[in-house]
Design a protein around this motif. Structure first.
Motif, short mmCIF file in Angstrom:
data_model
loop_
_atom_site.label_atom_id
_atom_site.label_comp_id
_atom_site.label_asym_id
_atom_site.label_seq_id
_atom_site.Cartn_x
_atom_site.Cartn_y
_atom_site.Cartn_z
N ARG A 54 0.77 -1.11 -0.25
CA ARG A 54 0.00 0.22 -0.02
C ARG A 54 0.88 1.27 0.00
NH1 ARG A 54 -3.86 2.85 -1.71
NH2 ARG A 54 -4.84 3.97 -0.36
N ILE A 55 1.93 1.29 0.78
CA ILE A 55 2.68 2.35 0.71
C ILE A 55 3.46 2.64 -0.37
CG2 ILE A 55 5.23 3.12 1.80
CD1 ILE A 55 4.43 1.80 4.29
N LEU A 56 3.91 1.59 -1.20
CA LEU A 56 4.73 1.61 -2.31
C LEU A 56 3.34 2.16 -3.67
CD1 LEU A 56 6.72 -1.48 -2.32
CD2 LEU A 56 7.58 0.83 -2.17
N ALA A 57 2.40 1.65 -3.49
CA ALA A 57 1.31 2.19 -4.60
C ALA A 57 1.00 3.53 -4.19
CB ALA A 57 0.07 1.37 -4.20
N ILE A 58 0.80 3.93 -3.18
CA ILE A 58 0.70 5.59 -3.03
C ILE A 58 1.82 6.26 -3.28
CG2 ILE A 58 0.23 7.34 -1.05
CD1 ILE A 58 -1.40 5.12 0.64
N LEU A 59 3.22 5.90 -2.93
CA LEU A 59 4.23 6.73 -3.28
C LEU A 59 4.54 6.82 -4.67
CD1 LEU A 59 6.88 5.48 -0.41
CD2 LEU A 59 5.91 7.71 -0.92
N GLN A 60 4.07 5.58 -5.50
CA GLN A 60 4.35 5.61 -6.94
C GLN A 60 3.29 6.61 -7.31
OE1 GLN A 60 5.29 1.97 -9.25
NE2 GLN A 60 4.12 1.21 -7.48
N GLN A 61 2.19 7.03 -6.89
CA GLN A 61 0.97 8.09 -7.45
C GLN A 61 1.51 9.44 -7.08
OE1 GLN A 61 -1.37 7.31 -9.54
NE2 GLN A 61 -0.29 5.35 -9.64
N ASP A 62 2.07 9.49 -5.83
CA ASP A 62 2.65 11.04 -5.08
C ASP A 62 3.73 10.98 -4.21
OD1 ASP A 62 2.77 13.38 -4.21
OD2 ASP A 62 0.83 13.50 -3.12
N GLY A 63 4.89 10.88 -4.98
CA GLY A 63 6.22 10.80 -4.42
C GLY A 63 6.55 11.88 -3.40
N ARG A 64 5.71 12.96 -3.41
CA ARG A 64 6.13 14.05 -2.70
C ARG A 64 4.98 14.34 -1.29
NH1 ARG A 64 6.23 19.43 -6.06
NH2 ARG A 64 6.89 20.11 -3.89
N ILE A 65 4.27 12.98 -1.01
CA ILE A 65 3.25 12.92 -0.09
C ILE A 65 3.80 13.18 1.01
CG2 ILE A 65 3.27 10.63 0.11
CD1 ILE A 65 0.22 10.65 0.82
N SER A 66 3.37 13.81 2.09
CA SER A 66 4.04 13.86 3.47
C SER A 66 3.96 12.84 4.34
CB SER A 66 3.50 15.12 4.14
OG SER A 66 2.27 14.53 4.63
N GLN A 119 -3.02 7.35 5.48
CA GLN A 119 -3.66 6.82 4.44
C GLN A 119 -3.43 5.17 4.68
OE1 GLN A 119 -3.36 7.93 0.17
NE2 GLN A 119 -3.19 10.16 0.94
N VAL A 120 -2.41 4.72 5.04
CA VAL A 120 -2.37 3.21 5.26
C VAL A 120 -2.49 2.97 6.73
CG1 VAL A 120 -0.36 3.26 3.46
CG2 VAL A 120 0.32 3.48 5.88
N GLY A 121 -2.67 3.75 7.62
CA GLY A 121 -3.23 3.28 8.98
C GLY A 121 -1.99 3.02 9.95
N LEU A 122 -0.88 3.75 9.71
CA LEU A 122 0.17 3.53 10.80
C LEU A 122 0.25 4.87 11.42
CD1 LEU A 122 2.73 1.76 8.39
CD2 LEU A 122 1.52 0.57 10.28
N SER A 123 1.01 4.79 12.34
CA SER A 123 1.53 5.97 13.26
C SER A 123 2.75 6.70 12.19
CB SER A 123 2.40 5.55 14.47
OG SER A 123 3.46 4.98 14.28
N PRO A 124 3.08 7.95 12.38
CA PRO A 124 4.03 8.68 11.50
C PRO A 124 5.65 7.83 11.79
CG PRO A 124 2.57 10.25 12.31
CD PRO A 124 2.14 8.85 12.90
N ALA A 125 5.90 7.55 12.77
CA ALA A 125 7.03 6.84 13.09
C ALA A 125 7.26 5.60 12.30
CB ALA A 125 7.32 6.74 14.56
N ARG A 183 9.51 4.39 9.23
CA ARG A 183 10.53 3.24 9.39
C ARG A 183 10.39 2.41 8.36
NH1 ARG A 183 9.40 3.69 14.95
NH2 ARG A 183 7.95 2.20 14.77
N ARG A 184 9.05 2.04 7.82
CA ARG A 184 8.95 1.13 6.72
C ARG A 184 9.45 1.48 5.45
NH1 ARG A 184 4.83 -2.98 6.43
NH2 ARG A 184 4.38 -3.66 8.52
N VAL A 185 9.13 3.16 5.17
CA VAL A 185 9.60 3.60 4.01
C VAL A 185 11.06 3.49 3.91
CG1 VAL A 185 9.71 5.60 2.68
CG2 VAL A 185 7.70 5.22 3.54
N ARG A 186 11.74 3.90 5.08
CA ARG A 186 13.27 4.01 5.00
C ARG A 186 13.66 2.42 4.93
NH1 ARG A 186 17.30 6.76 4.24
NH2 ARG A 186 19.11 6.54 5.68
#
Length: 155
Positions: free
Chosen positions: A12-24, A31-37, A41-44
């Motif tokens: 889900r993270i990858l699908a969203i980032l492919q559509q909007d790489g500038r999303i905060s 959007q994915v139902g996680l805490s920001p931290a 960590r997952r994106v990193r």
């Protein structure tokens, strides 16, 4: 390169980032139902594992004066490791070549070339492609219109 196992949240993270790489990170986390931290960590981890290889802006070629797209098929005279590697290196250095694929079939390489106009393409052929050692045949296919052009992978 090793396959990386992705769970549903990573996908889900990858699908969203492919559509909007500038999303905060905050918006992505919501959007994915996680805490920001946890989201950060997952994106990193996706970046460090090489799943995410970079971020960039998509440009409209015609808006920046690069309106002619040509698919160029190159056939080699001989198929040796050295001659093939030399052609790959040369072609990869040309800024007009956006993509280069080694292929099977009637040609050995297919290039996606973007130039401003026909005169520029003629110059590209004469000054770059026709000077390559070991090319037997060049076949140009001019793109009339673009039906689909995406870098988005299905997740």
């Amino acid at each position: 390169m090793k396959h990386v196992e992705l769970d549903k949240l990573d996908q889900r993270i990858l699908a969203i980032l492919q559509q909007d790489g500038r999303i905060s990170n905050q918006q992505l986390a919501e959007q994915v139902g996680l805490s920001p931290a946890a989201c950060w960590r997952r994106v990193r981890a996706l970046e460090e594992s090489g799943v995410i290889i970079g971020y960039s802006a998509r440009l409209a070629p015609e808006r920046v004066g690069q309106g002619l797209c040509v698919l160029v098929n190159l056939s080699l005279q001989r198929h040796t490791i050295d001659s093939t590697a030399d052609i790959e290196q040369q072609v990869s250095s040309y800024p007009e070549v956006l993509q280069c694929f080694a292929v099977t079939g009637n040609s050995d390489f297919v290039l996606r070339v973007i130039v401003p106009d026909m005169e520029s393409y003629d110059r590209f052929l004469n000054e770059k492609i026709f000077t390559l050692q070991g090319i037997a045949q060049v076949n140009s296919n001019f793109v009339l219109r673009e039906i689909k052009n995406t870098q988005t992978l299905p997740m």
